[in-house]
Design an enzyme around this catalytic site. Structure first.
Site, PDB file in Angstrom:
ATOM      1  N   ASP A   1      23.506   8.463   7.518  1.00 39.85           N
ATOM      2  CA  ASP A   1      22.869   8.322   8.638  1.00 39.85           C
ATOM      3  C   ASP A   1      23.198   9.347   9.612  1.00 39.85           C
ATOM      4  OD1 ASP A   1      20.901   7.290  10.544  1.00 39.85           O
ATOM      5  OD2 ASP A   1      22.541   6.635  11.585  1.00 39.85           O
TER       6      ASP A   1
ATOM      7  N   ASP B   1      24.549   2.792  11.210  1.00 39.26           N
ATOM      8  CA  ASP B   1      25.089   2.034  12.707  1.00 39.26           C
ATOM      9  C   ASP B   1      23.965   1.069  12.902  1.00 39.26           C
ATOM     10  OD1 ASP B   1      23.187   3.881  13.482  1.00 39.26           O
ATOM     11  OD2 ASP B   1      24.974   4.721  14.892  1.00 39.26           O
TER      12      ASP B   1
ATOM     13  N   ASP C   1      19.384   0.416   9.120  1.00 38.10           N
ATOM     14  CA  ASP C   1      20.391   0.765   8.038  1.00 38.10           C
ATOM     15  C   ASP C   1      20.742  -0.619   7.234  1.00 38.10           C
ATOM     16  OD1 ASP C   1      20.275   3.320   8.657  1.00 38.10           O
ATOM     17  OD2 ASP C   1      21.862   2.987  10.070  1.00 38.10           O
TER      18      ASP C   1
END
Length: 886
Positions: free
Chosen positions: A329, A623, A627
């Site tokens: 990410d 985070d 996700d």
């Protein structure tokens, strides 16, 4: 549910569909009826597996099945001590597995913790607080800055409303909300007329109609996706499964044929032969191996914890060593998730701003030197404008860290002003026009030492419109400057000023249309972590490819990727393009692209699956709750410990305590060390089993008495497992390991060379031990003494063999020889344990041993030295052959 998506509905359609009223809301009776139909606005509880079942599951191994069968047979034959010892070994292995690997699923609870506890709604025309669990579709919910959104809402009224949705969409900036309908293919991150359960209102106020509750919300869909995601076995577990089955079938097959041979050819009695076959099976089964693997992995967990990486289950330690791709990410992982002003452009100059984040450590520079702001009127006016036309606040905590409250883009402007060499004033505001997405600027009327002024901050195109017509405004030059900053992935904000009469007390939009002076532009970016740039480079050196998966726009992602060294800085796939691809098309594209932008949770999940379809071992970092499904599906999910949501942490197998991408490189290094040491341990322990099994097989084939009893064989296996085998867990990383490519996922635990080494060393140990056995037998040594000497010989040979295995094919006496002090400590412990079984009376009784003379310590030691030399010669020949073949 309607055929259309909620963001495509206009305000009236939404109200009509749910038969509600934007002012009066639902009646209490109607709300109660709908609660019966739709159920509470909650996510389902996860079903917890009982502790007993979790413990029993650790007996689910084919080698343990054979061991338990051996325990049953010895019990039936009346050899109860053998039965108890065998069962104890199996129990200890299960206990270690249970204690080290508690796989309780907490991801669903992590998501539930994100949900709002209360909501402000309108029922029967009365504003009231209700439990968020009592919300129903059609409820009218009022939103204000600081509120947590209690359900998925279609916005019907908005007054400067903005929501922070990074946990759901991955976007680093707040999403401004409006009421007009949007096209059907609008991705989640661009649905500006919706707010979603679990996100937070950062500014403004508004009103929304509840359109989804509980499992039907976007966060509920992710919750369901997590529960449906299949957790894959780690590469090590897949390898050990294959290894266990291979060993099991080999043991059962060879035992069956040797039993037939002994019964029909050597005329052994069935009961005696069966005990011998059990001895053969016990000798061949590496029953201590599961415990050793668990202990080595547990040590790896401890080492990773010291390196700021918390691993939630043991096999994940080794998995990192096999990772071929890290899907990261962007926001908060590769970048700081703290907006930063990097450049300021005025009519006359281009200033560089150093430092990152909200900490005002840094400078404003011109041509590499700090600027004297007092002498630069253009810069001073720009900073004063940005600081005054600002609703954020920046405060320093007692520990020296800085905290920003408000919009990230406004906060970074305050930080930039703090970096000036003088104190920049924040003038008293008389009246303001708040920012609104309709007109895209904010304006304030303020008192300054130079008189009353209007300061304006907003989108460059809107301020260009206001400045158009001013005498010194060169639009082409400003447009080019703006596009150049935007092409670098920066968000650009403009500032302007109007000098007005000192008597002016009110502020309207019309006041901004004359005598407007454009002060300058600020280039803003969520900067890459400095350590992440280094980490990406180290990953490339280790043969690991890094892919960026983000909810941000493609241009921004590509620009950040270019700075990090990910991709070519141009190519990227957007979520909507992924949605249009078949699984087969994505399987091809996944190897070509490294930047994936505007992605949804489903996109991330499909990306991970596509990599796994290409036989890649995929790590996924993140985070946000968006996700979580991909974190759970990945071979190893890596969550951020500081800024990560609970849902992300509980779905991941590893948590980075410091949110530092560089920590992953250290974890990969530790994973490779662990795997190398696991293979060394297998290379070491299997010849113990192989040598004993071969020794028993030779005895049966030749029709002699048994050189060792089943209990003595168990002793050898366990004493080796709990002493010298553990030494290999502390071996340091061999030089050059992090320059090698990750091992192919299909690589077996036993490569052809390993099979050769195991067979070669097994023959050496069995041959040497059987030679001692035959010599003693021919000299009339009685059985207990004979077995005690053979037991001692095998153990001492294994102790010397340990030092061969500390380096796979390299020379044993290298620079690491004395680094692993544990190898010498456990060797001494092994000698103490051997003295215990040979010279303590109750151990003599339990294991059928007798005390032996000093010569039977010296002779095995001499044989051990000879064994060590022979294996080192073999390793030298192997190195030379491998060198010629490379």
């Amino acid at each position: 549910m309607p055929e259309k998506k909620w963001h495509t509905y206009d305000r009236k359609e939404t109200i009509t569909y749910w038969n509600t009223d934007a002012k009066e809301g639902l009646s209490r009776e109607e709300a109660a009826d709908r609660l019966e139909i739709h159920g509470p606005n909650e996510l389902p509880e996860a079903k917890n597996e009982s502790a007993v079942l979790k413990f029993i599951r650790h007996f689910n191994d084919i080698l343990i099945y054979i061991l338990l069968a051996a325990a049953v047979i010895t019990g039936v034959l009346g050899h109860y001590i053998d039965t108890v010892v065998i069962l104890l070994v199996a129990f200890i292995n299960a206990a270690i597995g249970y204690m080290q690997e508690n796989k309780a699923e907490k991801a669903l609870q992590g998501i539930r913790n994100m949900l709002s506890l209360e909501a402000v709604t309108v029922r029967d025309g009365v504003r009231q607080n209700v439990s968020a669990s009592e919300l129903v579709p059609g409820d009218v919910v009022l939103l204000n800055a600081g509120d947590k959104v209690p359900a998925d809402l279609r916005i019907v009224e908005s007054s400067n409303l903005a929501a922070e949705e990074a946990a759901l969409t991955g976007e680093s900036t707040s999403s401004e909300k409006k009421t007009s309908p949007l096209p059907e293919d609008t991705v989640l991150g661009d649905q500006e007329n919706m707010v979603f359960s679990g996100t937070a209102v950062t500014s403004g106020s508004g009103k929304g109609i509840v359109v989804a509750v509980g499992e039907q919300t976007e966060i509920g869909k992710i919750n369901r996706s997590i529960s449906e995601v299949e957790e894959l076995k780690t590469p090590l577990m897949r390898q050990t499964d294959r290894f266990g089955k291979t060993v099991a079938f080999a043991i059962l097959g060879s035992s069956f044929f040797i039993f037939l041979f002994g019964y029909f050819v050597r005329d052994y009695a069935a009961g005696e032969l069966l005990l011998s076959i059990i001895g053969l099976a016990v000798a061949a089964i590496p029953e201590g191996l599961p415990a050793i693997i668990s202990i080595i992995l547990a040590l790896g967990v401890q080492n990773m914890a010291r390196r700021k990486a918390i691993v939630r289950n043991l096999p994940s330690v080794e998995t990192l060593g096999a990772v071929t791709v890290i899907c990261s990410d962007k926001t908060g992982t590769l970048t700081k998730n703290e907006m930063t002003v990097t450049s300021i452009l005025t009519k006359d100059h281009r200033y560089e701003v150093t430092g990152t984040g909200y900490d005002p450590a840094g400078e404003i520079q011109l041509d590499g030197s700090q600027v004297n702001t007092e002498s630069r009127t253009d810069l001073f006016d720009f900073l004063a404008s940005m600081k005054t036309c600002n609703d954020a606040s920046l405060t320093k905590k007692p520990d020296g860290s800085w905290v920003m409250n408000g919009e990230p883009t406004e906060g970074c402007l305050l930080t930039a002003a703090e970096k000036a060499d003088i104190s920049i004033p924040q003038y008293e505001v008389i009246q303001k026009i708040p920012f609104d997405s309709e007109y895209k600027y904010m304006a304030v009327l303020a008192d300054t030492p130079e008189g009353r002024r209007i300061f304006v901050k907003g989108a460059p195109d809107r301020l260009f419109d206001l400045a158009r017509g001013s005498g010194d405004f060169n639009e082409d030059s400003w447009q080019q400057a703006m596009k150049k900053r935007a092409s670098k992935g920066e968000r650009v904000l403009a500032a302007g000023m109007i000098q007005v009469d000192q008597a002016k007390e009110t502020l309207t939009h019309e006041d901004l249309t004359q005598d407007f002076t454009l002060l300058g532009l600020a280039g803003i970016i969520d900067p890459p972590r400095e350590e992440a740039v280094i980490a990406v480079r180290e990953c490339a050196s280790a043969g690991i490819r890094v892919k960026m998966i983000t909810g941000d726009h493609k241009d921004t992602a590509a620009a950040i990727g270019r700075q990090l060294g990910i991709g070519d800085g141009v190519k990227g796939l957007e979520g909507r393009e992924i949605d249009e691809m078949t699984d087969e098309e994505l399987d091809e594209a996944i190897l070509e692209y490294d930047i994936f932008a505007r992605t949804s949770p489903d996109n991330k999940l499909r990306i991970v699956k596509a990599l796994q379809d290409n036989d890649q071992v995929a790590a996924m970092t993140g985070d946000g709750v968006n996700d979580a499904p991909a974190l759970k599906r990945a071979d190893i999910g890596v969550a951020m410990g500081i800024k990560g949501t609970e849902a992300a942490k509980e779905s991941a197998q590893m948590i980075l305590v410091d949110d530092n991408f560089e920590t992953i490189v250290g974890a990969v290094e530790e994973g490779r060390r662990v795997y190398a040491n696991l293979k060394k341990t297998i290379l070491y322990i299997l010849p113990t089993n192989g040598g004993q099994a071969l020794l028993i097989t030779i005895a049966i084939l030749l029709g002699t008495s048994m050189p060792l009893s089943p209990l003595q064989i168990l002793w050898v296996n366990m004493v080796i497992a709990v002493t010298v085998s553990l030494a290999l867990a502390f071996e340091p990383l061999e030089e050059g390991t992090m320059k090698e490519k990750p091992r192919p996922v299909q690589t077996p635990l036993l490569t052809p060379y390993y099979i050769f080494r195991v067979v070669f060393v097994s023959i050496l140990i069995a041959g040497t031990s059987f030679a001692v056995y035959l010599y003693m037998l021919q000299n009339g040594v009685e059985e207990q003494m004979l077995q005690s000497i053979v037991l001692q010989t095998i153990v001492i040979l294994q102790m010397f063999h340990l030092f061969n295995c500390r380096n796979e094919t390299g020379f044993a006496f290298n620079k690491n020889f004395f680094k692993n002090k544990t190898a010498f400590i456990v060797s001494a412990l092994l000698i103490v344990l051997q003295m215990f079984i040979l010279y303590v009376p109750f151990m003599n009784t339990a294991f059928g041993t007798v005390p032996i003379g000093l010569e039977f310590w010296i002779i095995p030691a001499a044989m051990g030295v000879l064994l060590f030399i022979v294996i080192e010669i073999e390793k030298t020949i192997t190195r030379k052959i491998a060198g010629r073949n490379n």
